[in-house]
Design an enzyme around this catalytic site. Structure first.
Site, PDB file in Angstrom:
ATOM      1  N   ARG A  72     -15.465  -2.858  -6.518  1.00  0.00           N
ATOM      2  CA  ARG A  72     -14.264  -2.031  -6.453  1.00  0.00           C
ATOM      3  C   ARG A  72     -13.058  -2.765  -7.039  1.00  0.00           C
ATOM      4  O   ARG A  72     -12.169  -2.138  -7.610  1.00  0.00           O
ATOM      5  CB  ARG A  72     -13.983  -1.565  -5.023  1.00  0.00           C
ATOM      6  CG  ARG A  72     -12.994  -0.389  -4.991  1.00  0.00           C
ATOM      7  CD  ARG A  72     -13.000   0.390  -3.691  1.00  0.00           C
ATOM      8  NE  ARG A  72     -12.404  -0.320  -2.588  1.00  0.00           N
ATOM      9  CZ  ARG A  72     -13.070  -0.787  -1.531  1.00  0.00           C
ATOM     10  NH1 ARG A  72     -14.384  -0.615  -1.442  1.00  0.00           N
ATOM     11  NH2 ARG A  72     -12.453  -1.415  -0.560  1.00  0.00           N
ATOM     12  N   THR A 130     -11.416 -14.418  -2.960  1.00  0.00           N
ATOM     13  CA  THR A 130     -11.722 -13.035  -2.601  1.00  0.00           C
ATOM     14  C   THR A 130     -11.429 -12.797  -1.135  1.00  0.00           C
ATOM     15  O   THR A 130     -11.305 -13.740  -0.349  1.00  0.00           O
ATOM     16  CB  THR A 130     -13.191 -12.694  -2.908  1.00  0.00           C
ATOM     17  OG1 THR A 130     -13.377 -11.266  -2.830  1.00  0.00           O
ATOM     18  CG2 THR A 130     -14.145 -13.355  -1.920  1.00  0.00           C
ATOM     19  N   ASP A 180      -6.056  -4.800  -6.465  1.00  0.00           N
ATOM     20  CA  ASP A 180      -5.792  -3.437  -6.014  1.00  0.00           C
ATOM     21  C   ASP A 180      -4.350  -3.014  -6.277  1.00  0.00           C
ATOM     22  O   ASP A 180      -4.057  -1.831  -6.482  1.00  0.00           O
ATOM     23  CB  ASP A 180      -6.056  -3.287  -4.511  1.00  0.00           C
ATOM     24  CG  ASP A 180      -7.272  -4.022  -3.999  1.00  0.00           C
ATOM     25  OD1 ASP A 180      -7.559  -5.119  -4.514  1.00  0.00           O
ATOM     26  OD2 ASP A 180      -7.919  -3.528  -3.062  1.00  0.00           O
ATOM     27  N   ASP A 210       0.787  -1.232   0.000  1.00  0.00           N
ATOM     28  CA  ASP A 210       0.000   0.000   0.000  1.00  0.00           C
ATOM     29  C   ASP A 210       0.815   1.276   0.000  1.00  0.00           C
ATOM     30  O   ASP A 210       0.246   2.372   0.011  1.00  0.00           O
ATOM     31  CB  ASP A 210      -0.957   0.004   1.205  1.00  0.00           C
ATOM     32  CG  ASP A 210      -2.055  -1.016   1.078  1.00  0.00           C
ATOM     33  OD1 ASP A 210      -2.560  -1.189  -0.055  1.00  0.00           O
ATOM     34  OD2 ASP A 210      -2.409  -1.652   2.088  1.00  0.00           O
TER      35      ASP A 210
END
Length: 394
Positions: A247, A235, A175, A115
């Site tokens: 998303r 998931t 992501d 991140d």
């Protein structure tokens, strides 16, 4: 030094969707300021606190959820302030953006997860484009070096998470595509092709393994770190392993359109288009373009929407239109943006919280942040505004 022209968005553009009056109190507010202007002011007014960076807002308790810089969402709030400077040209937004951005700098050393791209690039990346500050450039480069430590050439991807080791050996989530922008930019800044190579390898591995035949996307792919083989496709935030988490689909659309920007690899644009078409043409997408949190939730339409997913898609569609010049994508982007700007999704004017949009879904399986303003929804909404204005000005 990079230059980025200041974008002035007129009042007429901001209110291109007529704001209806929810009640008498809101009508009074709207008579003196636009609903969006009021929301922007709330971001500016929020007390500066390095340990309470706004993440979301709970309406039932009237509480702002603040986080420290290590939270994956921490860079979005200063990023929002940078974009509001681009939108308004007001020095006060720039000053606050610089202050809040400084709180994120220590994350350039944090290699505990993927991140760092979300945290650093959303504020330092935008800040560098606006100001050209050498210090911001240095933070971007150091952060990119840190992110590279999580890359495995055997897997051909950057490891996303280190938790849940009983289930996963080398998890990579969709992501993570967004964090490649940090690497691509570091390569352009430094001329060092290593960052670009790692980003391309990760994108190629994702392209190979994350997509189903219908161009929907798995959230998590787990690899065997010793040989790079796929172990699991599942998931973490969607309804189930075979559902389409909205998303996640949005991250894929955005991530591959962004990857095309830096590589001109037609496969990336083709995948972005195919994944966008799945999203836009799905029978469970409402007419206003604002998706439910998971396309396969059997409770649709009596379930949660995810404004944040739609904001991500909206911003990506403007980029896709720029490459394809296909009116379809521009029309869909404008439709979604108009919906996001309506009083249906903009947070009530009287709420004193540093957020713009309502009705995002954070983590439905954990029943966390449901039907709430969430900071990254605002970030991609504001980016979509900037992208639309830049397109209109050409």
């Amino acid at each position: 030094m990079k230059n980025l022209y200041i974008v002035f968005i007129s009042l007429g553009f901001l209110m291109s969707c007529q704001v209806s009056k929810k009640n008498e109190k809101q009508a009074e507010v709207s008579n003196t300021k636009t609903l969006l202007e009021r929301r922007y002011q709330e971001l500016l007014n929020y007390p500066v606190d390095s340990m309470s960076i706004p993440r979301s807002y709970t309406k039932t308790t009237n509480e702002v959820r603040g986080v420290a810089s290590k939270d994956w969402t921490s860079g979005f709030f200063p990023g929002n302030l940078w974009q509001l400077y681009l939108i308004t040209g007001k020095q006060e937004f720039l000053d606050k953006a610089e202050t809040w951005t400084s709180f994120i700098e220590k994350e350039k050393f944090n290699n505990n997860d993927h991140d760092i791209g979300f945290k650093v690039y959303s504020c330092f990346g935008t800040g560098y484009k606006v100001t050209g500050k050498e210090h911001y450039k240095d933070v971007i480069i150091k952060s990119a070096k840190t992110l590279c430590t999580r890359y495995s050439d055997t897997v051909g991807a950057i490891r996303s998470w280190d938790f849940n080791k009983k289930k996963w050996q080398y998890p990579v989530i969709i992501d993570n595509m967004i964090n490649l922008e940090l690497l691509f930019e570091a390569s352009e800044i430094t001329g060092d092709s290593l960052y670009h190579k790692i980003a391309v390898n990760h994108a190629n591995t994702t392209l190979k393994n994350h997509f189903r035949p219908d161009n929907s996307v798995y959230h998590v792919i787990d690899y065997n770190p010793s040989n790079g083989e796929v172990r699991l496709k599942n998931t973490h935030q969607g309804l189930n392993d075979n559902s389409t988490w909205a998303r996640g689909q949005a991250w894929a659309i955005y991530g591959f359109s962004m990857a095309y920007r830096y590589t001109n690899d037609q496969r990336y644009l083709d995948q972005a288009i195919a994944t966008a078409n799945f999203y836009l043409e799905h029978e469970n997408l409402p007419e206003d373009g604002i998706a439910y949190w998971d396309f396969d939730d059997p409770k649709i339409p009596n379930t949660h929407k995810d404004v944040s997913a739609s904001a991500v898609v909206c911003s990506a569609l403007y980029e896709i239109y720029g490459y394809t010049k296909q009116q379809y994508f521009l029309d869909k982007a404008n439709l979604i943006l108009a919906s996001l700007m309506s009083d249906k999704y903009v947070l009530d004017a009287e709420i004193e919280a540093p957020f713009i949009l309502d009705y995002s879904t954070g983590n439905k399986p954990k029943e966390d942040e449901l039907d709430e303003p969430i900071v990254y929804g605002d970030y991609y909404f504001l980016e979509a505004l900037v992208r639309k204005k830049l397109k209109d000005s050409k």
